[in-house]
Motif scaffolding. Structure first.
Motif, PDB file in Angstrom:
ATOM      1  N   UNK A 109       0.880  -1.304   0.002  1.00 31.53           N
ATOM      2  CA  UNK A 109       0.000  -0.059  -0.032  1.00 31.53           C
ATOM      3  C   UNK A 109       0.785   1.244   0.025  1.00 31.53           C
ATOM      4  N   UNK A 110       0.084   2.322  -0.454  1.00 33.71           N
ATOM      5  CA  UNK A 110       0.794   3.635  -0.410  1.00 33.71           C
ATOM      6  C   UNK A 110      -0.304   4.753  -0.139  1.00 33.71           C
ATOM      7  N   UNK A 111       0.241   5.695   0.523  1.00 31.04           N
ATOM      8  CA  UNK A 111      -0.698   6.837   0.943  1.00 31.04           C
ATOM      9  C   UNK A 111      -0.153   7.947  -0.195  1.00 31.04           C
ATOM     10  N   UNK A 112      -0.900   8.806  -0.852  1.00 29.20           N
ATOM     11  CA  UNK A 112      -0.730   9.760  -1.760  1.00 29.20           C
ATOM     12  C   UNK A 112      -1.442  10.927  -1.270  1.00 29.20           C
ATOM     13  N   UNK A 113      -0.638  12.037  -1.183  1.00 25.52           N
ATOM     14  CA  UNK A 113      -1.302  13.412  -0.791  1.00 25.52           C
ATOM     15  C   UNK A 113      -1.691  14.025  -1.749  1.00 25.52           C
ATOM     16  N   UNK A 114      -2.901  14.800  -1.657  1.00 20.82           N
ATOM     17  CA  UNK A 114      -3.621  15.374  -2.821  1.00 20.82           C
ATOM     18  C   UNK A 114      -3.804  16.908  -2.512  1.00 20.82           C
ATOM     19  N   UNK A 115      -2.927  17.716  -2.960  1.00 22.83           N
ATOM     20  CA  UNK A 115      -2.967  18.971  -2.691  1.00 22.83           C
ATOM     21  C   UNK A 115      -4.029  19.841  -2.873  1.00 22.83           C
ATOM     22  N   UNK A 116      -4.764  19.566  -3.846  1.00 20.40           N
ATOM     23  CA  UNK A 116      -6.101  20.202  -3.979  1.00 20.40           C
ATOM     24  C   UNK A 116      -7.250  19.679  -3.530  1.00 20.40           C
ATOM     25  N   UNK A 117      -7.187  18.391  -3.296  1.00 22.09           N
ATOM     26  CA  UNK A 117      -8.373  17.806  -2.848  1.00 22.09           C
ATOM     27  C   UNK A 117      -8.380  17.525  -1.289  1.00 22.09           C
ATOM     28  N   UNK A 118      -7.325  18.006  -0.783  1.00 23.54           N
ATOM     29  CA  UNK A 118      -7.510  18.029   0.777  1.00 23.54           C
ATOM     30  C   UNK A 118      -7.582  16.747   1.386  1.00 23.54           C
ATOM     31  N   UNK A 151      -6.088  21.109   4.703  1.00 25.21           N
ATOM     32  CA  UNK A 151      -5.961  22.037   3.528  1.00 25.21           C
ATOM     33  C   UNK A 151      -4.720  21.893   3.078  1.00 25.21           C
ATOM     34  N   UNK A 152      -4.619  21.522   1.617  1.00 29.09           N
ATOM     35  CA  UNK A 152      -3.230  21.375   0.804  1.00 29.09           C
ATOM     36  C   UNK A 152      -2.234  20.686   1.446  1.00 29.09           C
ATOM     37  N   UNK A 153      -2.449  19.116   1.832  1.00 27.58           N
ATOM     38  CA  UNK A 153      -1.578  18.287   2.367  1.00 27.58           C
ATOM     39  C   UNK A 153      -0.242  18.161   1.400  1.00 27.58           C
ATOM     40  N   UNK A 154       0.924  18.080   1.899  1.00 22.26           N
ATOM     41  CA  UNK A 154       2.344  17.711   0.833  1.00 22.26           C
ATOM     42  C   UNK A 154       2.840  16.681   1.455  1.00 22.26           C
ATOM     43  N   UNK A 155       3.786  16.798   2.240  1.00 25.96           N
ATOM     44  CA  UNK A 155       4.749  15.652   2.768  1.00 25.96           C
ATOM     45  C   UNK A 155       4.221  14.663   3.571  1.00 25.96           C
ATOM     46  N   UNK A 156       4.304  13.368   3.530  1.00 23.71           N
ATOM     47  CA  UNK A 156       3.949  12.372   4.203  1.00 23.71           C
ATOM     48  C   UNK A 156       5.079  11.651   4.777  1.00 23.71           C
ATOM     49  N   UNK A 157       4.984  11.464   6.240  1.00 23.60           N
ATOM     50  CA  UNK A 157       6.072  10.354   6.932  1.00 23.60           C
ATOM     51  C   UNK A 157       5.269   9.189   7.602  1.00 23.60           C
ATOM     52  N   UNK A 158       5.905   8.197   7.380  1.00 20.05           N
ATOM     53  CA  UNK A 158       5.249   7.058   8.094  1.00 20.05           C
ATOM     54  C   UNK A 158       6.125   6.514   9.092  1.00 20.05           C
ATOM     55  N   UNK A 159       5.760   6.359  10.358  1.00 18.03           N
ATOM     56  CA  UNK A 159       6.500   5.672  11.347  1.00 18.03           C
ATOM     57  C   UNK A 159       5.725   4.721  12.193  1.00 18.03           C
ATOM     58  N   UNK A 160       6.271   3.673  11.937  1.00 16.97           N
ATOM     59  CA  UNK A 160       5.445   2.478  12.642  1.00 16.97           C
ATOM     60  C   UNK A 160       4.228   2.195  11.962  1.00 16.97           C
TER      61      UNK A 160
END
Length: 172
Positions: A58-67, A87-96
């Motif tokens: 799996x992966x998470x993808x941030x959608x800048x315009x779709x929040x 609003x306006x998500x950018x970077x994603x960090x996964x920890x555990x």
């Protein structure tokens, strides 16, 4: 050739993953022969910005315009749903079993700048932490704290670094 506007590139298990804003997609390339394996289409107009691997397939993808965050099944090449974030998500960090999402608040105000905390086992936001203006990048420190690079509003609010204490009494 990948999308018109590629934003990020990642490598994992012999494959290269390219996150494209336009058209909204992930291009998967076989790293051994540089051939496109598949294109995973995402919601048109969502402006995919970043991606983080969550578990094996799996992966998470941030959608800048779709929040939102799109949950992607990399093995099947399909979207499994989405998670509403700030609003306006950018970077994603996964920890555990936790994902942290930097929500910039959007140009030009960067209002309601925050970090969404997601339980990746349930795919639900468990907490929203408000941080200084325009958080764009996240980093895990050696002591387990999360550092958030907040670039300010490019006018009267200068850059700052917020520190999240995920295991303490106070989160931020």
């Amino acid at each position: 050739t990948v999308g018109d506007v590629p934003n990020r590139i990642y490598s994992r298990d012999g494959k290269i993953y390219i996150v494209n804003s336009t058209p909204a997609s992930i291009t998967v390339i076989d790293g051994r022969n540089n051939q496109i394996v598949r294109t995973i289409n995402l919601a048109p107009g969502s402006n995919p910005w970043d991606m983080a691997f969550v578990g094996t397939d799996r992966a998470y993808v941030s959608n800048l315009v779709a929040n939102s965050i799109t949950i992607v099944d990399l093995a099947l090449g399909d979207s499994l749903g989405s998670i509403a974030v700030g609003k306006a998500p950018e970077d994603i960090l996964v920890v555990n079993n936790t994902a942290y999402v930097a929500n910039s608040g959007g140009y030009p105000s960067y209002a309601a700048s925050s970090v969404s905390v997601i339980d990746i086992l349930s795919n639900k936001v468990t907490k929203t932490l408000y941080v200084p203006a325009n958080p764009q990048a996240l980093a895990l420190a050696h002591d387990g704290t999360i550092h958030v690079s907040c670039t300010g509003n490019y006018a009267d609010q200068t850059g700052r670094v917020a520190v999240i204490y995920p295991y303490g009494a106070d989160d931020y």
